[in-house]
Write a protein that holds these residues in place. Structure first.
Motif, PDB file in Angstrom:
ATOM      1  N   ILE A  66     -10.027   8.511 -21.835  1.00 19.95           N
ATOM      2  CA  ILE A  66      -9.141   7.660 -21.031  1.00 19.95           C
ATOM      3  C   ILE A  66      -9.036   8.228 -19.630  1.00 19.95           C
ATOM      4  CG2 ILE A  66      -6.751   6.902 -20.740  1.00 19.95           C
ATOM      5  CD1 ILE A  66      -6.489   6.724 -23.724  1.00 19.95           C
ATOM      6  N   ASN A  67      -8.862   9.541 -19.560  1.00 22.69           N
ATOM      7  CA  ASN A  67      -8.693  10.186 -18.259  1.00 22.69           C
ATOM      8  C   ASN A  67      -9.870   9.931 -17.349  1.00 22.69           C
ATOM      9  OD1 ASN A  67      -6.339  11.212 -19.091  1.00 22.69           O
ATOM     10  ND2 ASN A  67      -7.064  13.297 -19.440  1.00 22.69           N
ATOM     11  N   GLN A  68     -11.076   9.926 -17.960  1.00 20.81           N
ATOM     12  CA  GLN A  68     -12.235   9.776 -17.104  1.00 20.81           C
ATOM     13  C   GLN A  68     -12.453   8.348 -16.671  1.00 20.81           C
ATOM     14  OE1 GLN A  68     -15.522  11.894 -18.981  1.00 20.81           O
ATOM     15  NE2 GLN A  68     -13.926  13.392 -19.423  1.00 20.81           N
ATOM     16  N   ALA A  69     -12.076   7.416 -17.535  1.00 16.03           N
ATOM     17  CA  ALA A  69     -12.342   6.014 -17.207  1.00 16.03           C
ATOM     18  C   ALA A  69     -11.293   5.445 -16.265  1.00 16.03           C
ATOM     19  CB  ALA A  69     -12.395   5.186 -18.485  1.00 16.03           C
ATOM     20  N   MET A  70     -10.135   6.076 -16.225  1.00 14.81           N
ATOM     21  CA  MET A  70      -9.056   5.477 -15.457  1.00 14.81           C
ATOM     22  C   MET A  70      -8.488   6.468 -14.454  1.00 14.81           C
ATOM     23  SD  MET A  70      -7.218   3.543 -18.531  1.00 14.81           S
ATOM     24  CE  MET A  70      -6.419   2.451 -17.418  1.00 14.81           C
ATOM     25  N   HIS A  71      -7.809   5.894 -13.454  1.00 18.05           N
ATOM     26  CA  HIS A  71      -7.170   6.768 -12.476  1.00 18.05           C
ATOM     27  C   HIS A  71      -5.834   6.186 -12.055  1.00 18.05           C
ATOM     28  CE1 HIS A  71      -8.946   3.941  -9.580  1.00 18.05           C
ATOM     29  NE2 HIS A  71      -9.974   3.998 -10.403  1.00 18.05           N
ATOM     30  N   GLY A  72      -5.165   6.922 -11.163  1.00 17.30           N
ATOM     31  CA  GLY A  72      -3.827   6.512 -10.749  1.00 17.30           C
ATOM     32  C   GLY A  72      -3.766   5.089 -10.231  1.00 17.30           C
ATOM     33  N   GLY A  73      -4.862   4.634  -9.604  1.00 14.03           N
ATOM     34  CA  GLY A  73      -4.882   3.276  -9.070  1.00 14.03           C
ATOM     35  C   GLY A  73      -4.668   2.226 -10.136  1.00 14.03           C
ATOM     36  N   ASP A  74      -5.168   2.500 -11.355  1.00  8.19           N
ATOM     37  CA  ASP A  74      -4.976   1.530 -12.428  1.00  8.19           C
ATOM     38  C   ASP A  74      -3.498   1.363 -12.740  1.00  8.19           C
ATOM     39  OD1 ASP A  74      -7.638   0.734 -13.113  1.00  8.19           O
ATOM     40  OD2 ASP A  74      -7.962   2.773 -13.828  1.00  8.19           O
ATOM     41  N   ILE A  75      -2.786   2.495 -12.748  1.00  7.00           N
ATOM     42  CA  ILE A  75      -1.349   2.426 -13.039  1.00  7.00           C
ATOM     43  C   ILE A  75      -0.635   1.683 -11.913  1.00  7.00           C
ATOM     44  CG2 ILE A  75       0.696   3.785 -13.584  1.00  7.00           C
ATOM     45  CD1 ILE A  75      -1.476   4.084 -15.624  1.00  7.00           C
ATOM     46  N   CYS A  76      -1.068   1.942 -10.679  1.00  5.33           N
ATOM     47  CA  CYS A  76      -0.479   1.234  -9.533  1.00  5.33           C
ATOM     48  C   CYS A  76      -0.685  -0.258  -9.679  1.00  5.33           C
ATOM     49  CB  CYS A  76      -1.123   1.690  -8.236  1.00  5.33           C
ATOM     50  SG  CYS A  76      -0.301   3.087  -7.525  1.00  5.33           S
ATOM     51  N   ASP A  77      -1.940  -0.647 -10.016  1.00  6.55           N
ATOM     52  CA  ASP A  77      -2.226  -2.067 -10.182  1.00  6.55           C
ATOM     53  C   ASP A  77      -1.352  -2.674 -11.268  1.00  6.55           C
ATOM     54  OD1 ASP A  77      -4.059  -1.800  -8.256  1.00  6.55           O
ATOM     55  OD2 ASP A  77      -5.843  -2.043  -9.510  1.00  6.55           O
ATOM     56  N   MET A  78      -1.162  -1.911 -12.352  1.00  4.28           N
ATOM     57  CA  MET A  78      -0.326  -2.402 -13.440  1.00  4.28           C
ATOM     58  C   MET A  78       1.096  -2.647 -12.938  1.00  4.28           C
ATOM     59  SD  MET A  78       0.831  -0.426 -16.908  1.00  4.28           S
ATOM     60  CE  MET A  78       2.192   0.423 -16.127  1.00  4.28           C
ATOM     61  N   LEU A  79       1.611  -1.688 -12.159  1.00  4.61           N
ATOM     62  CA  LEU A  79       2.985  -1.826 -11.672  1.00  4.61           C
ATOM     63  C   LEU A  79       3.094  -2.969 -10.666  1.00  4.61           C
ATOM     64  CD1 LEU A  79       4.025   1.914 -11.364  1.00  4.61           C
ATOM     65  CD2 LEU A  79       4.706   0.270 -13.106  1.00  4.61           C
ATOM     66  N   ILE A  80       2.039  -3.179  -9.889  1.00  6.57           N
ATOM     67  CA  ILE A  80       2.066  -4.310  -8.939  1.00  6.57           C
ATOM     68  C   ILE A  80       2.132  -5.624  -9.713  1.00  6.57           C
ATOM     69  CG2 ILE A  80       0.697  -5.580  -7.248  1.00  6.57           C
ATOM     70  CD1 ILE A  80      -0.335  -2.859  -6.262  1.00  6.57           C
ATOM     71  N   LYS A  81       1.247  -5.729 -10.712  1.00  2.00           N
ATOM     72  CA  LYS A  81       1.260  -6.943 -11.535  1.00  2.00           C
ATOM     73  C   LYS A  81       2.637  -7.143 -12.152  1.00  2.00           C
ATOM     74  CE  LYS A  81      -3.442  -7.814 -13.118  1.00  2.00           C
ATOM     75  NZ  LYS A  81      -4.336  -7.906 -14.285  1.00  2.00           N
ATOM     76  N   ALA A  82       3.187  -6.064 -12.703  1.00  2.00           N
ATOM     77  CA  ALA A  82       4.487  -6.172 -13.365  1.00  2.00           C
ATOM     78  C   ALA A  82       5.550  -6.658 -12.392  1.00  2.00           C
ATOM     79  CB  ALA A  82       4.876  -4.822 -13.958  1.00  2.00           C
ATOM     80  N   SER A  83       5.541  -6.127 -11.170  1.00  2.66           N
ATOM     81  CA  SER A  83       6.573  -6.518 -10.211  1.00  2.66           C
ATOM     82  C   SER A  83       6.415  -7.974  -9.802  1.00  2.66           C
ATOM     83  CB  SER A  83       6.507  -5.635  -8.964  1.00  2.66           C
ATOM     84  OG  SER A  83       6.476  -4.288  -9.330  1.00  2.66           O
ATOM     85  N   VAL A  84       5.157  -8.389  -9.604  1.00  2.27           N
ATOM     86  CA  VAL A  84       4.941  -9.784  -9.204  1.00  2.27           C
ATOM     87  C   VAL A  84       5.392 -10.719 -10.323  1.00  2.27           C
ATOM     88  CG1 VAL A  84       3.188 -11.491  -8.615  1.00  2.27           C
ATOM     89  CG2 VAL A  84       3.074  -9.220  -7.631  1.00  2.27           C
ATOM     90  N   PHE A  85       5.032 -10.371 -11.569  1.00  2.00           N
ATOM     91  CA  PHE A  85       5.468 -11.217 -12.687  1.00  2.00           C
ATOM     92  C   PHE A  85       6.988 -11.218 -12.789  1.00  2.00           C
ATOM     93  CE2 PHE A  85       1.298 -10.343 -15.221  1.00  2.00           C
ATOM     94  CZ  PHE A  85       0.595 -11.021 -14.244  1.00  2.00           C
ATOM     95  N   GLY A  86       7.587 -10.043 -12.607  1.00  2.00           N
ATOM     96  CA  GLY A  86       9.049  -9.963 -12.679  1.00  2.00           C
ATOM     97  C   GLY A  86       9.693 -10.862 -11.648  1.00  2.00           C
TER      98      GLY A  86
END
Lengths: 182, 254, 272
Positions: B185-205
């Motif tokens: 998981i660590n190698q396939a993903m990075h902090g940007g993925d979490i940022c994108d997730m939080l952006i999506k979450a905020s927009v949906f919210g």
């Protein structure tokens, strides 16, 4: 009013959420260092080709992760790849003449660095450079090798293509010699 | 003339909703001075959604792990199970499924509550007491929705990937190595993925809270009007989530 | 048309208001005197509640003006309007209590919103207001746990919490049993006398309101039919007013809602 317990519950919810963000960023994204951070040392090694080795890839000794790749750069003079690795501080007795290979875990798996210990009584320290390295296998080169040897003589082709398969002995997957055949 | 009416009505609705959003945004600074009201609303949209989010997150993680394992093990890549679960959850399922559940659980409750307050003259009563209902009632609920969604999405993802979902099935049950589960998981993903997730979450919210308070505030003051407001809250916000998800994913894909 | 009354608190002039094609008010003049109980009478559906919302500035008239204490209600900015509303209370027919707050918190609501009084002072004020409406014992109950009549009294306590100049009652007597009706009448009268409040009562309940009103307007069909003291109204020459006061089913106001077809036509149409 029961505002105190309300605030408590909301506080619980918010801290759970923030904890989740942290867990995700630290466990999922590769921001954490190796195991217990703080005690670790750095070594470097030069490779002809690092393939698809990435920052954060594991450094394994006998299949056990002992460190991570911190940085991948280029030596300005030799144009070789310079890989900086961070090794767990508790592994402080690794012989200095150990060699490194870039390996692949499984057919579709990630690339990692495998460390094979040598016999030097002098252990690796912070800043040591490992001289003996073996590059990543590049599929195109392998196919080329295979084809040229195949057109010359069949038995030597088998021998040649088996050679790079050796480092993969720890996996049940067949050596890369068979991969192009697929 | 008459065939234009539905389109014109739709445009008018969108215009009204946009103006309503502007009105809410204008009252937000004032509403922030009353953190107490916001805390209360975080409780009702956040804490009360917690159970459904935790349970759904765990189950979705478990299902993904089972399905993914069957496919991956054929290629000898079972150690990539973590990547499969984490990528699907963080990039798509976490924000989308949480958004849909949030719309169903918290959005409808918001719309129904505000609609009923309107139907029983509570909002008009507030206005006659010189209290702005948008500032006193709508804005705290809107802010609470904005705060709660990213937190709920993170909790959902954590449950699905780690604690009880994919990790429980993959590592504990199917015997994938714990270390490789995480390191892959660590190698396939990075902090940007979490940022994108939080952006999506905020927009949906934002979308869900906006739709819910708009539907409630503009509900017809009858029992039928309130029930229609709750229904359209679910329908409109579900569609909005899916459409926004496409747009955001396209942007993040680059 | 209207007699000149000094000391007018609310002055409504040639007010026109329509919901789409339905005209509610077609040019009415109303004066509400300071410190008096003014009743606005009219059959159901004549938009009496609408008048209160117009005075409160929730809706805007199509034409005409409404002045509260010399200030035109509809030419104020939102914040000025809110300042004005602090000086008037509106008692909704439903009570409009906040269902998620206790009776105590409901009465405390305007105080908490508009003042920075310390908690102990708010407590004292709320208990005083609740005592005035006889519901101090119900302070910890929720609106769902008390009867409609009690709810209206709580709403009254809330309306007087900020000590406004005027209170508008929307159908205060509807659906009340005789006892709580008596309690409400006594309360309205009492508040009027003790606090010098101006009261506006909008109702179709003729007999009870004539007992306590100082001045009466009868409104129907968007017009003021008659106005004067209760005695003058009782002896009104207008046939409509008399029909309304005596509760006759038919008269100038028809029992039947206007229909485009006759009864016979409708019945025959079903057979064809």
């Amino acid at each position: 009013m029961q505002s105190r317990s309300l605030e408590l519950l909301v506080g619980f919810f918010v801290s759970l959420g923030i904890a989740a963000v942290f867990v995700l960023t630290f466990r999922v994204a590769s921001l954490d260092s190796v195991g217990d951070s703080g005690s670790s040392y750095k070594i470097t090694a030069k490779f002809e080709n690092t393939g698809s080795l990435a920052r954060g890839a594991s450094v394994k000794l006998s299949g056990v992760r002992i460190g991570r790749v911190r940085d991948i750069g280029i030596d300005p003079e030799t144009f070789q790849a310079v890989v900086t690795m961070e090794i767990d501080g508790s592994r402080n007795n690794i012989p200095g003449d150990s060699n490194l290979k870039i390996l692949t875990s499984g057919l579709l798996g990630e690339q990692y660095i495998g460390l094979e210990p040598g016999g030097d009584p002098e252990p690796l320290k912070n800043g040591s450079e490992i001289a003996f390295t073996q590059s990543a296998l590049v599929l195109e080169n392998l196919i080329g090798q295979f084809l040229t040897s195949f057109t010359q003589k069949e038995p030597s082709a088998a021998k040649k293509s088996e050679e790079p398969a050796e480092p993969k002995a720890d996996r049940k997957i067949d050596g890369p010699g068979t991969a192009p055949a697929k | 003339m008459s065939f234009l009416t539905p389109a014109a009505e739709g445009l008018r609705g969108l215009g009204r909703a946009s103006l309503f959003l502007l009105t809410i945004l204008a009252t937000i600074p004032g509403a922030l001075l009353r953190p107490r009201l916001i805390v209360q609303q975080i409780y009702s949209v956040g804490n009360l959604s917690l159970i459904i989010i935790i349970i759904s997150g765990s189950f979705i993680g478990m299902v993904l792990a089972l399905q993914g394992y069957r496919t991956l093990v054929n290629f000898g890549a079972a150690s990539s199970l973590g990547v499969l679960v984490a990528l699907s959850i963080v990039r798509e399922l976490g924000p989308v499924v949480t958004g849909l559940l949030f719309a169903g659980r918290a959005g409808t409750a918001l719309a129904a509550e505000i609609g009923l307050m309107k139907a029983t003259d509570q909002l008009a009563g507030m206005e006659m007491m010189a209290v702005d209902p948008i500032k006193r009632v709508i804005a705290p609920r809107f802010i609470a929705g904005l705060i709660a969604m990213p937190l709920l999405v993170s909790i959902f993802s954590m449950m699905a990937i780690g604690v009880a979902g994919g990790h429980a099935i993959g590592v504990e049950l199917l015997g994938v190595d714990d270390g490789s589960y995480w390191s892959q998981i660590n190698q396939a993903m990075h902090g940007g993925d979490i940022c994108d997730m939080l952006i999506k979450a905020s927009v949906f919210g934002l979308a869900i809270s906006w739709i819910a308070v708009y539907q409630g505030y503009h509900a017809a003051p009858t029992s039928e009007g309130v029930s229609r407001a709750t229904t359209s809250t679910v329908v409109v916000s579900s569609l909005a989530i899916l459409a926004l998800d496409f747009v955001l994913t396209a942007f993040m894909f680059r | 048309m209207n007699t000149v009354i000094s000391d007018t608190l609310v002055r409504v002039r040639s007010l026109r208001f329509a919901f789409g094609p339905r005209v509610i008010y077609d040019g009415i003049d109303i004066d509400i005197m300071r410190g008096k109980v003014t009743a606005i009478l009219g059959p159901s559906g004549t938009g009496k509640t609408t008048l209160l919302r117009l005075i409160g500035g929730q809706w805007k008239p199509d034409a005409g003006s409404i002045e509260f204490d010399g200030i035109n209600v509809h030419q104020q900015s939102r914040s000025e309007l809110f300042e004005l509303r602090k000086r008037m209370g509106l008692l909704f027919q439903s009570g409009a209590l906040l269902t998620d707050l206790t009776v105590f918190e409901n009465v405390a609501f305007p105080l908490r919103e508009h003042t920075r009084f310390p908690e102990s002072m708010i407590r004292d004020l709320v208990l005083m207001k609740l005592e005035a409406v006889g519901l101090r014992g119900a302070a910890d109950l929720y609106p769902g746990q008390i009867s409609g009549g009690m709810g209206r009294r709580v709403a009254l306590a809330r309306a007087i919490a900020l000590e406004p100049d005027m209170i508008m009652y929307d159908e205060p007597f509807t659906g009340q049993d005789p006892i709580s009706m008596g309690v409400l009448i006594r309360l309205i009268q009492g508040l009027n006398q003790s606090l010098g409040l101006t009261s506006v009562i909008v109702t179709h309940d003729v007999e009870d309101v004539l007992k306590i009103a100082d001045y009466v307007y009868v409104v129907s069909g968007g017009k003021v039919l008659d106005h004067g003291s209760p005695d003058q109204i009782r002896n009104s020459k207008s046939a409509l007013v008399r029909q309304f006061l005596n509760g006759e089913a038919d008269g100038p106001v028809s029992f039947h809602y206007k229909s485009a077809t006759t009864y016979e036509q409708d019945l025959m149409a079903g057979r064809a």
